[in-house]
Design a protein around this motif. Structure first.
Motif, PDB file in Angstrom:
ATOM      1  N   ASP A 245     -42.358 -27.877  55.314  1.00 28.48           N
ATOM      2  CA  ASP A 245     -40.920 -28.144  55.283  1.00 28.48           C
ATOM      3  C   ASP A 245     -40.503 -28.320  53.820  1.00 28.48           C
ATOM      4  O   ASP A 245     -40.826 -29.319  53.182  1.00 28.48           O
ATOM      5  CB  ASP A 245     -40.613 -29.414  56.086  1.00 28.48           C
ATOM      6  N   VAL A 246     -39.782 -27.333  53.293  1.00 25.07           N
ATOM      7  CA  VAL A 246     -39.422 -27.353  51.869  1.00 25.07           C
ATOM      8  C   VAL A 246     -38.496 -28.522  51.531  1.00 25.07           C
ATOM      9  O   VAL A 246     -38.742 -29.230  50.544  1.00 25.07           O
ATOM     10  CB  VAL A 246     -38.795 -26.003  51.459  1.00 25.07           C
ATOM     11  N   PRO A 247     -37.406 -28.796  52.281  1.00 21.42           N
ATOM     12  CA  PRO A 247     -36.561 -29.949  51.933  1.00 21.42           C
ATOM     13  C   PRO A 247     -37.331 -31.264  51.930  1.00 21.42           C
ATOM     14  O   PRO A 247     -37.136 -32.095  51.027  1.00 21.42           O
ATOM     15  CB  PRO A 247     -35.476 -29.934  53.028  1.00 21.42           C
ATOM     16  N   ALA A 248     -38.222 -31.462  52.910  1.00 23.33           N
ATOM     17  CA  ALA A 248     -39.010 -32.693  52.931  1.00 23.33           C
ATOM     18  C   ALA A 248     -39.950 -32.757  51.725  1.00 23.33           C
ATOM     19  O   ALA A 248     -40.138 -33.820  51.127  1.00 23.33           O
ATOM     20  CB  ALA A 248     -39.818 -32.768  54.230  1.00 23.33           C
ATOM     21  N   LEU A 249     -40.520 -31.603  51.349  1.00 23.10           N
ATOM     22  CA  LEU A 249     -41.394 -31.553  50.174  1.00 23.10           C
ATOM     23  C   LEU A 249     -40.621 -31.929  48.923  1.00 23.10           C
ATOM     24  O   LEU A 249     -41.101 -32.700  48.075  1.00 23.10           O
ATOM     25  CB  LEU A 249     -41.992 -30.151  50.048  1.00 23.10           C
ATOM     26  N   PRO A 279     -35.831 -22.194  56.369  1.00 20.00           N
ATOM     27  CA  PRO A 279     -37.067 -21.963  57.135  1.00 20.00           C
ATOM     28  C   PRO A 279     -38.286 -22.525  56.399  1.00 20.00           C
ATOM     29  O   PRO A 279     -38.323 -22.553  55.164  1.00 20.00           O
ATOM     30  CB  PRO A 279     -37.135 -20.430  57.221  1.00 20.00           C
ATOM     31  N   PRO A 280     -39.285 -22.980  57.127  1.00 24.04           N
ATOM     32  CA  PRO A 280     -40.500 -23.476  56.473  1.00 24.04           C
ATOM     33  C   PRO A 280     -41.270 -22.324  55.835  1.00 24.04           C
ATOM     34  O   PRO A 280     -41.157 -21.164  56.251  1.00 24.04           O
ATOM     35  CB  PRO A 280     -41.285 -24.107  57.621  1.00 24.04           C
ATOM     36  N   VAL A 281     -42.024 -22.660  54.819  1.00 22.54           N
ATOM     37  CA  VAL A 281     -42.869 -21.657  54.164  1.00 22.54           C
ATOM     38  C   VAL A 281     -44.311 -21.880  54.608  1.00 22.54           C
ATOM     39  O   VAL A 281     -44.698 -22.990  55.002  1.00 22.54           O
ATOM     40  CB  VAL A 281     -42.775 -21.748  52.627  1.00 22.54           C
ATOM     41  N   LEU A 282     -45.102 -20.808  54.557  1.00 20.26           N
ATOM     42  CA  LEU A 282     -46.504 -20.906  54.926  1.00 20.26           C
ATOM     43  C   LEU A 282     -47.311 -21.221  53.675  1.00 20.26           C
ATOM     44  O   LEU A 282     -47.387 -20.406  52.752  1.00 20.26           O
ATOM     45  CB  LEU A 282     -46.981 -19.591  55.544  1.00 20.26           C
ATOM     46  N   GLY A 283     -47.884 -22.417  53.635  1.00 22.78           N
ATOM     47  CA  GLY A 283     -48.625 -22.777  52.425  1.00 22.78           C
ATOM     48  C   GLY A 283     -49.335 -24.097  52.564  1.00 22.78           C
ATOM     49  O   GLY A 283     -49.470 -24.672  53.650  1.00 22.78           O
ATOM     50  N   ASN A 284     -49.787 -24.598  51.425  1.00 18.48           N
ATOM     51  CA  ASN A 284     -50.472 -25.881  51.334  1.00 18.48           C
ATOM     52  C   ASN A 284     -49.537 -26.848  50.617  1.00 18.48           C
ATOM     53  O   ASN A 284     -49.193 -26.632  49.446  1.00 18.48           O
ATOM     54  CB  ASN A 284     -51.778 -25.720  50.564  1.00 18.48           C
ATOM     55  N   VAL A 286     -49.863 -29.850  49.386  1.00 13.54           N
ATOM     56  CA  VAL A 286     -50.371 -30.547  48.203  1.00 13.54           C
ATOM     57  C   VAL A 286     -50.303 -29.648  46.975  1.00 13.54           C
ATOM     58  O   VAL A 286     -49.837 -30.043  45.901  1.00 13.54           O
ATOM     59  CB  VAL A 286     -51.813 -31.031  48.442  1.00 13.54           C
ATOM     60  N   LEU A 287     -50.739 -28.383  47.128  1.00 11.21           N
ATOM     61  CA  LEU A 287     -50.737 -27.472  45.990  1.00 11.21           C
ATOM     62  C   LEU A 287     -49.318 -27.050  45.612  1.00 11.21           C
ATOM     63  O   LEU A 287     -49.004 -26.918  44.421  1.00 11.21           O
ATOM     64  CB  LEU A 287     -51.588 -26.240  46.301  1.00 11.21           C
TER      65      LEU A 287
END
Length: 397
Positions: A245-249, A279-284, A286-287
């Motif tokens: 979740d990009v906004p939460a990140l 939309p959410p992105v596919l990733g890690n 932490v990184l």
């Protein structure tokens, strides 16, 4: 000799071989010119003999031609019908064709000449065995010299590349170690500050922060330490990717940076703008947080001492991707560095190691299949991180 001196030694050896090759080639050219002069003299003798009406001119011309042929240093053996040497010239050893022992030696040499060049059979005269002129033997060394010089050059290039890679690797490891120490130092110094606040008397501590607020911040610093310990472990190896979740990140990163803005960048305003229904992105997570943190720290360093604003924007793009922009209104990146800004070791700071942006690009492009670029701007610097959305990545798979 130390291993680090090998590239220099091989380079000098290659230069010496090339120099020797050039000198050797020049000597061959001079010898070929001397042969051309000898051939011209033979032609002149023939013309002179043909045009000289005096008695005995033809015989003298033949004698002169024999001398000119001998000057060419071509070994020649003429044998009669019985195979007995009748005439020799330019042999590599002294021999008398009339002596029996020398005849045996000459016979062995004629067999060697026959292996090199096909003898010429002249009826009424005998068989003519001939060898190669000295220049042919010297020309045989030219390919060997060329191959040797190329091998030395390749070896020198190989060692120099290995040496440069080793130096670059050591420099990157040193930079990574420094970056790791810096990553650990930030939450440690924050924990030290919270501990000092806890040591204050209650009446002095309460106006600053409550026990629950201090505990929450200390917990955030401990989580940060755990993330730092995992970050370097995951670089260079496959990591598990999941919808992020990009906004939460961005909100989590904003909370962490905003509390520490007084220490990281006084007079700097941080603003986060994320589009709704992103939309959410596919990733890690932490990184990705590490990559964004490096971009924000880069902007803070650019605004150090002068103040300004940092804007982090996130919105969806076409082709099922999410773009995250980190912009600042600082001095920007010099044109000479724009193309190399993501290379390891390239930095605009006098005390920097040039590893933050390089790590961010590696995280975005190598780990997540995205793209990180420096966008052209008239003022400040804008880094654009483009990541595939979780929905788009699943469909492409």
């Amino acid at each position: 000799m130390y291993r680090r001196h090998w590239p220099t030694a091989l380079g000098l050896l290659a230069a010496m071989m090339l120099g020797w090759y050039l000198i050797y080639t020049e000597l061959l050219v001079r010898e070929m010119r001397r042969d051309s002069v000898a051939h011209s003299r033979i032609y002149v003798h023939i013309l002179r003999g043909l045009n000289d009406p005096t008695e005995g001119a033809a015989e003298q011309t033949l004698l002169d031609l024999i001398e000119e042929v001998q000057a060419l240093e071509v070994p020649i053996v003429v044998t009669d019908a019985d195979g007995i040497p009748a005439f020799v010239s330019n042999l590599p050893f002294d021999a008398d064709p009339t002596e029996l022992n020398d005849q045996i030696r000459i016979a062995r040499y004629t067999r060697d000449l026959a292996r090199r060049n096909t003898p010429v059979v002249e009826p009424g005269l005998g068989t003519i065995y001939f060898g190669d002129p000295p220049i042919v033997g010297r020309l045989r060394w030219v390919p060997m010299l060329q191959v040797g010089a190329l091998l030395v050059l390749f070896a020198a290039a190989f060692w120099m590349i290995r040496h440069n890679l080793r130096v670059e690797r050591e420099r990157i490891w040193a930079a990574m170690a420094r970056e790791s120490a810096h990553q650990v130092a930030t939450p440690l110094s924050s924990l030290e500050g919270w501990v000092e606040i806890l040591r204050l008397p209650a009446e002095e501590r309460e106006p600053l922060a409550s026990i629950s607020a201090v505990a929450a911040e200390m917990e955030a610093d401990l989580e940060r330490l755990e993330k730092v310990s995992r970050r370097f472990e995951w670089i260079g190896r496959p990591v598990r990717r999941e919808p992020v979740d990009v906004p939460a990140l961005l909100r989590g990163l904003e909370r962490y940076v905003r509390v520490r803005l007084p220490q990281l960048g006084r007079g700097v305003e941080l603003r986060i703008e994320a589009a709704t229904e992103l939309p959410p992105v596919l990733g890690n997570a932490v990184l990705l947080e590490w990559a964004l943190e490096n971009l924000i720290k880069n902007a803070l360093d650019a605004l150090a001492g002068s103040g300004g604003s940092i804007v982090v924007e996130a919105d969806a793009t076409i082709r099922r991707r999410v773009a995250i922009r980190v912009s600042d209104d600082g001095p920007g990146v010099a044109p000479a560095l724009r193309r190399r800004i993501f290379e390891p070791g390239v930095t605009t700071k006098t005390s920097g190691w040039g590893v933050g942006l390089s790590l961010s690009r590696r995280i975005v492009e190598d780990v997540h299949g995205g793209r990180l670029v420096l966008e052209p701007t008239e003022q400040g610097a804008t880094f654009v991180m483009t990541l595939p959305s979780a929905d788009g990545a699943e469909r492409s798979d």
